[in-house]
Design an enzyme around this catalytic site. Structure first.
Site, PDB file in Angstrom:
ATOM      1  CD  GLU A 108       3.475  18.279  44.392  1.00 62.03           C
ATOM      2  OE1 GLU A 108       4.055  19.192  44.990  1.00 62.03           O
ATOM      3  OE2 GLU A 108       3.954  17.711  43.393  1.00 62.03           O
ATOM      4  CB  CYS A 121       3.804  21.706  53.864  1.00 61.04           C
ATOM      5  SG  CYS A 121       3.529  23.090  52.765  1.00 61.04           S
ATOM      6  CB  CYS A 128      -2.330  28.395  43.464  1.00 63.77           C
ATOM      7  SG  CYS A 128      -2.409  29.935  44.415  1.00 63.77           S
ATOM      8  CB  CYS A 132       3.311  33.881  43.174  1.00 62.15           C
ATOM      9  SG  CYS A 132       2.113  34.461  44.391  1.00 62.15           S
ATOM     10  CB  CYS A 135       4.950  30.130  43.271  1.00 59.26           C
ATOM     11  SG  CYS A 135       4.149  28.737  44.082  1.00 59.26           S
ATOM     12  CB  CYS A 347       8.674  27.602  50.362  1.00 54.67           C
ATOM     13  SG  CYS A 347       7.906  27.567  51.952  1.00 54.67           S
TER      14      CYS A 347
END
Length: 355
Positions: A108, A121, A128, A132, A135, A347
């Site tokens: 993305e 962004c 990832c 986290c 997220c 975010c």
């Protein structure tokens, strides 16, 4: 790492597979060497550079200044452009793209327009590994690092779709940029020198990987480094960022201080405010204590909800109280409300699944 070491294209490839490295991400010198290897005159390198970065050519067949026969022969050589698999637009004009890469994986990227700016962004990895807890990207696991070409392509894709020049880049998409540091620095070089976006308009965001911030300092770039803290003590940080146990806060902060000393550049610290988790006045006091005497700036980001976690965004009063508590302790602070919320483009909301 010197800029030249960082600009080696895409991955560490052996000469034997050099034919498969996409053209995007290469400098004018590298493109000139490449056209000469193909038996073409040197001046075609500049033409190729212009068509890749200014015209956004998606294949060599499109480059009308090249001889027809050669274009035909080279039509299948990978340029490094992706396809838009899905596009969603929020009411505020923010657009989220799901891009399909050459190997079929998806990543993305987000275009964030204002009257004066167009910010992209960008993602640095497919998925990832940092996991986290708050997220969406971290919930989806990790597939691989992106090549330089795949990072630069995101910028060109947004520029093309918006029909206006991109002015700012934030490495805050999918992935941890410092786990892909060679390609990150290669992409920064390319975005700066080839696409023509000033390094001071580029921000690299990281949760902190041991010794990598020091490595960035040696690169002596002009970009802004943003370190995601989200907590003022180690126990809470580990709860939010499980991988933080490999890199205790005191060590991370010491490396950040070293970065400021070496580069002379102010650091940004990102802090996502989660209601009832890290948003009380004691949390603010701990954060301020840790950052005392630091050439830095704290960016408070009220949490953006995702389906996969049940955190909440604090109310406006609580957000303001936290910011005030930092200011009273002489910590430079601002609150950043994310854009693109209802398109899941804000975010922490990025995930590589087609709708």
């Amino acid at each position: 790492m010197s800029p030249t070491a960082a600009s080696s294209t895409n991955h560490h490839h052996s000469a034997s597979d050099a034919h498969s490295i996409p053209l995007l991400g290469r400098s004018v010198e590298e493109l000139t060497a490449w056209v000469q290897e193909q038996g073409q005159p040197a001046y075609r390198g500049k033409q190729l550079h212009n068509w890749l970065y200014q015209h956004g050519a998606r294949s060599l067949a499109e480059i009308t200044v090249f001889p027809q026969q050669w274009r035909h022969t080279m039509a299948d050589f990978p340029v490094g452009r992706s396809e838009i698999a899905y596009r969603s637009q929020a009411r505020d004009g923010t657009v989220k793209y799901l891009l399909r890469l050459a190997d079929g994986m998806t990543v993305e990227t987000v275009g964030i327009p204002t009257a004066k700016r167009l910010t992209v962004c960008v993602s640095s990895q497919v998925g990832c590994p940092m996991a986290c807890d708050f997220c969406a990207t971290g919930k989806g696991g990790f597939d691989r690092n992106l090549m330089v070409s795949e990072i630069v392509d995101q910028v060109l894709t947004v520029q093309e779709d918006f029909q206006r020049r991109v002015s700012h880049i934030v490495f805050m998409g999918m992935g941890e940029p410092l786990l892909n540091v060679t390609n990150l620095l290669g992409a920064v070089r390319c975005i700066n020198e080839d696409v023509g976006i000033g390094q001071r308009c580029i921000t690299v965001s990281t949760v902190g990987i041991r010794d990598r911030i020091r490595q960035l300092a040696q690169f002596r770039g002009q970009f802004t480094l943003a370190v995601s803290l989200h907590a003022g003590n180690q126990r809470l940080r580990e709860r939010l960022i499980p991988t933080a146990r490999n890199y205790p806060l005191p060590d991370l902060i010491a490396e950040c201080r070293e970065y400021v000393q070496i580069t002379g550049r102010r650091l940004t610290f990102e802090y996502i405010l989660l209601a009832g988790v890290n948003d009380n006045l004691e949390n603010a006091a701990q954060l301020a204590q840790m950052l005392r005497g630091f050439q830095s700036h704290v960016n408070l980001i009220p949490y953006n909800p995702i389906k996969e976690a049940d955190y909440q965004r604090p109310d406006a009063e609580r957000i303001q109280a936290f910011a005030d508590a930092l200011e009273q302790r002489h910590i430079a602070v601002s609150v950043r409300y994310s854009r693109g919320l209802e398109a899941d483009a804000a975010c922490g909301q990025l995930r590589a699944a087609a709708k």
